[in-house]
Motif scaffolding. Structure first.
Motif, short mmCIF file in Angstrom:
data_model
loop_
_atom_site.label_atom_id
_atom_site.label_comp_id
_atom_site.label_asym_id
_atom_site.label_seq_id
_atom_site.Cartn_x
_atom_site.Cartn_y
_atom_site.Cartn_z
N GLU A 194 0.84 -1.20 0.00
CA GLU A 194 0.00 0.00 0.00
C GLU A 194 0.88 1.25 0.00
OE1 GLU A 194 -2.98 0.51 3.05
OE2 GLU A 194 -3.77 -1.51 2.67
N ALA A 195 1.90 1.24 0.82
CA ALA A 195 2.78 2.41 0.94
C ALA A 195 3.50 2.67 -0.38
CB ALA A 195 3.79 2.19 2.07
N GLU A 196 3.98 1.58 -1.02
CA GLU A 196 4.70 1.74 -2.29
C GLU A 196 3.78 2.27 -3.38
OE1 GLU A 196 8.22 -1.60 -1.87
OE2 GLU A 196 6.25 -2.23 -2.58
N GLU A 197 2.54 1.73 -3.40
CA GLU A 197 1.58 2.22 -4.40
C GLU A 197 1.21 3.69 -4.14
OE1 GLU A 197 -1.45 -0.78 -4.32
OE2 GLU A 197 -0.04 -2.19 -5.26
N GLY A 198 1.06 4.02 -2.86
CA GLY A 198 0.77 5.39 -2.49
C GLY A 198 1.86 6.35 -2.94
N ALA A 199 3.09 5.92 -2.78
CA ALA A 199 4.24 6.75 -3.17
C ALA A 199 4.29 6.95 -4.68
CB ALA A 199 5.54 6.10 -2.68
N LYS A 200 3.96 5.85 -5.43
CA LYS A 200 3.94 5.93 -6.89
C LYS A 200 2.93 6.98 -7.36
CE LYS A 200 4.89 1.38 -8.31
NZ LYS A 200 4.15 0.18 -8.72
N LYS A 201 1.71 6.88 -6.78
CA LYS A 201 0.63 7.81 -7.17
C LYS A 201 1.06 9.25 -6.94
CE LYS A 201 -3.47 5.06 -6.62
NZ LYS A 201 -4.38 4.65 -5.57
N GLU A 202 1.65 9.47 -5.78
CA GLU A 202 2.07 10.83 -5.44
C GLU A 202 3.13 11.33 -6.41
OE1 GLU A 202 3.07 11.31 -1.29
OE2 GLU A 202 1.12 10.43 -0.80
N GLY A 203 3.99 10.40 -6.84
CA GLY A 203 5.09 10.73 -7.76
C GLY A 203 4.57 11.25 -9.09
N LYS A 204 3.38 10.65 -9.53
CA LYS A 204 2.87 11.01 -10.86
C LYS A 204 2.39 12.41 -10.97
CE LYS A 204 1.75 6.52 -12.68
NZ LYS A 204 0.72 5.53 -12.83
N TYR A 247 9.13 8.88 11.31
CA TYR A 247 9.09 7.77 10.35
C TYR A 247 7.81 7.74 9.52
CZ TYR A 247 13.13 6.29 12.96
OH TYR A 247 14.37 6.25 13.53
N ARG A 248 7.03 8.85 9.55
CA ARG A 248 5.83 8.92 8.72
C ARG A 248 6.21 8.70 7.27
NH1 ARG A 248 1.84 11.20 11.16
NH2 ARG A 248 2.56 9.64 12.63
N GLY A 249 5.32 7.97 6.55
CA GLY A 249 5.66 7.60 5.17
C GLY A 249 6.13 6.15 5.10
N LYS A 250 6.51 5.61 6.26
CA LYS A 250 6.90 4.20 6.32
C LYS A 250 5.90 3.43 7.16
CE LYS A 250 11.89 4.59 5.97
NZ LYS A 250 13.14 4.19 6.60
N VAL A 251 5.80 2.14 6.87
CA VAL A 251 5.03 1.26 7.75
C VAL A 251 5.89 1.02 9.00
CG1 VAL A 251 4.04 -1.04 7.99
CG2 VAL A 251 3.91 0.16 5.79
N VAL A 252 5.29 1.17 10.17
CA VAL A 252 6.07 1.00 11.40
C VAL A 252 5.50 -0.15 12.23
CG1 VAL A 252 6.85 2.06 13.54
CG2 VAL A 252 6.61 3.47 11.49
N LEU A 253 6.40 -1.06 12.60
CA LEU A 253 6.04 -2.07 13.59
C LEU A 253 6.55 -1.56 14.93
CD1 LEU A 253 5.08 -4.82 14.65
CD2 LEU A 253 7.26 -5.79 13.88
N LEU A 254 5.61 -1.27 15.82
CA LEU A 254 5.96 -0.72 17.13
C LEU A 254 5.93 -1.87 18.13
CD1 LEU A 254 6.57 2.18 17.98
CD2 LEU A 254 4.16 2.44 18.56
N ASP A 255 7.06 -2.12 18.77
CA ASP A 255 7.18 -3.33 19.59
C ASP A 255 7.53 -2.95 21.03
OD1 ASP A 255 7.85 -5.74 20.72
OD2 ASP A 255 9.66 -6.06 19.51
N PHE A 256 6.58 -3.11 21.93
CA PHE A 256 6.88 -2.93 23.37
C PHE A 256 7.58 -4.19 23.83
CE2 PHE A 256 3.56 0.13 22.70
CZ PHE A 256 3.82 1.15 23.61
N TRP A 257 8.86 -4.06 24.25
CA TRP A 257 9.63 -5.26 24.57
C TRP A 257 10.54 -5.05 25.77
CZ3 TRP A 257 15.11 -5.88 23.92
CH2 TRP A 257 15.77 -4.75 23.42
N GLY A 258 11.05 -6.14 26.27
CA GLY A 258 12.04 -6.13 27.33
C GLY A 258 12.84 -7.40 27.23
N ASN A 259 14.09 -7.36 27.68
CA ASN A 259 14.95 -8.53 27.55
C ASN A 259 14.84 -9.39 28.80
OD1 ASN A 259 16.95 -10.04 26.11
ND2 ASN A 259 18.44 -9.35 27.63
N TRP A 260 13.65 -10.02 29.01
CA TRP A 260 13.54 -10.89 30.19
C TRP A 260 13.03 -12.25 29.80
CZ3 TRP A 260 10.80 -6.06 30.46
CH2 TRP A 260 9.53 -6.11 29.89
#
Lengths: 109, 382
Positions: free
Chosen positions: A99-109, B369-382
């Motif tokens: 989805e993100a890649e397709e979104g970026a492509k659209k914006e690019g156009k 990191y907006r613009g990227k897919v983010v995996l947010l992981d609440f973690w601890g080394n236990w």
């Protein structure tokens, strides 16, 4: 969880994806050690040294790991208490990355 | 193994000369045998802990766990044998309780199932049944259900009664839920059979969910009427949380009555919060077709969270260790967290920003990191 996370991050290296941790270990030094030993290439917020740190408290986290997946627009798309399993996790992320890649492509156009 | 046990026994005999004098050395009493078994398990656990702490990476830790973790199921048969050989000795019940509280493996021939049967036969009136019943809220074996019903019928200790009521209500709630689900989705029967076995699913399909609900309601009513007024606030608040997690109509009714009728602020507050949580998870579990009803339930749940945050902010939910100090977790902070989660952290909502520092003390933000897919992981080394 670490080995799978490592391979996920590696696989997604050139894609619009990032893993961010929110860590509840007792000290920044300990966190640094784990990052080094486990070869973690991703960043983590250090949450004040306990499971009742400011971020985890605000976010009402009741178990670890708790996972959220946020899409490229900043919308929460999945949340899990405990890992849902490697396959479910990977599939959900891959779908959103597309989805993100397709979104970026659209914006690019 | 025998050599280890012998070594341990010699130590014990030295430590307890009075007890040892009138016994020949090679014939330890049942109590001594029980204590030797406990020590054997504790030593193995300690050795495991040390190795685990020494292991550096997650892979190493996993390996240590596979190789060294002293599975209670492995020693359980020894405890069981001790109880079977000395059924009249006071130590028999302790050995059986150990098996039930530690060995997880179920099934007809398991140590756990045999221990439950023996407890039901010989010890149903004991005060020690409280701890046994406490662990019986999960599972689907007939033996532990029989035990719970036997305790309710014959045991006169209040704590044992309360624990049996709660565990039975919890078990019946699961039964009612699955029975109801199977009625609405008969196609799922196959899937459930893989988990629970054919016989159990067939039994569930015949179950009258309304009748089970009525029994659950009766159990919770007993807890509220007969036992709650005399219970200490701290114990009762624990109970509220457990009842809230189980959920269901009977559980909600009990929490409502405690919230309205109990005189103690802590109890009212935790009952209010637990009721809100029970309503929330009921709303979350409702299908699309009931969206309107779900919305109503969710509204009520939010209202109760607001009330808990407002009126019972300082009521103590529980205490826990934080950095070596006992700290109270309050109803207020939990209720605020729940409200924040409901309002801002649901799937489909824009994610709130997170600001903080990484391990090197460098400040950063989630929104970087907006613009990227983010995996947010609440973690601890236990």
């Amino acid at each position: 969880m670490y080995p799978h996370e490592r391979s996920l991050v590696q696989k997604m290296e050139s894609k619009p994806f990032t893993l961010i941790g929110i860590n509840s270990d007792p000290s920044k030094d300990e966190l640094k050690k784990v990052i080094e030993k486990e070869k973690m290439t991703w960043r983590s917020f250090w949450d004040g040294g306990s499971t009742s740190g400011p971020i985890a408290t605000k976010w009402n986290v009741q178990g670890w790991p708790t996972l959220y997946v946020v899409d490229h627009k900043g919308i929460i798309r999945h949340k899990w208490l405990g890992s849902p399993g490697d396959k479910v996790l990977d599939d959900s992320i891959e779908k959103l990355v597309k989805e993100a890649e397709e979104g970026a492509k659209k914006e690019g156009k | 193994m025998i050599r280890t046990a012998g070594g341990v026994l010699t130590l014990l005999l030295l430590a307890l000369p009075a007890a040892a004098e009138d016994k020949p050395k090679d014939q330890p009493t049942p109590k001594e045998q029980y204590q030797a078994l406990l020590k054997e398990q504790a030593d193995a656990m300690k050795a495991f802990q040390e190795a685990y702490n020494k292991a550096e990476t997650a892979e190493d830790k996993n390996k240590v766990f596979q190789e060294k973790y002293p599975q209670p199921d492995k020693v359980a048969p020894k405890f069981l044998e001790l109880a079977e050989k000395n059924p009249k000795d006071p130590v028999a019940i302790d050995a059986l309780v150990w098996v039930v509280n530690n060995a997880g493996r179920a099934g007809k021939d398991s140590a756990r199932t045999k221990a439950i049967a023996q407890l039901t036969r010989d010890h149903v009136q004991s005060e020690k049944m409280a701890s046994v019943c406490q662990g019986m809220g999960y599972g689907n074996d007939k033996e532990s259900l029989d035990l719970l019903r036997a305790v309710l019928a014959k045991n006169t200790h209040k704590e044992a009664q309360v624990e049996a009521c709660l565990a039975l209500a919890q078990r019946l709630s699961t039964t009612a839920q699955i029975a109801q689900h199977l009625k609405e989705h008969p196609d799922d029967a196959k899937r459930y059979e893989q988990f629970y076995g054919k016989d159990y699913v067939a039994e569930l399909q015949k179950t009258d969910a309304d009748k089970v609900e009525a029994e659950i309601a009766g159990l919770y009513k007993d807890v509220g009427d007969k036992y709650a007024p005399e219970m200490k606030a701290e114990r009762l608040t624990q109970l509220c949380q457990r009842v809230g997690q189980t959920g269901g109509a009977g559980a909600e009714a009990l929490l409502r009555s405690l919230m309205e009728k109990d005189k103690r602020q802590d109890v009212q507050g935790v009952a209010c919060l637990s009721l809100a949580q029970a309503l929330k998870s009921r709303a979350d579990g409702m299908p699309e077709a009931k969206a309107k009803e779900a919305e109503k339930v969710r509204k009520e749940s939010e209202g109760l969270f607001e009330r808990a945050a407002d009126k019972y902010a300082d009521a103590v939910l529980y205490r826990r260790m934080v950095k070596g100090e006992m700290k109270a977790v309050t109803v207020g902070e939990r209720a605020k967290g729940e409200l924040f989660e409901v309002k801002f952290l649901a799937v489909g909502k824009p994610v709130p920003d997170v600001e903080g520092e990484d391990a090197d003390g460098k400040a950063f933000k989630l929104s970087d990191y907006r613009g990227k897919v983010v995996l947010l992981d609440f973690w601890g080394n236990w």
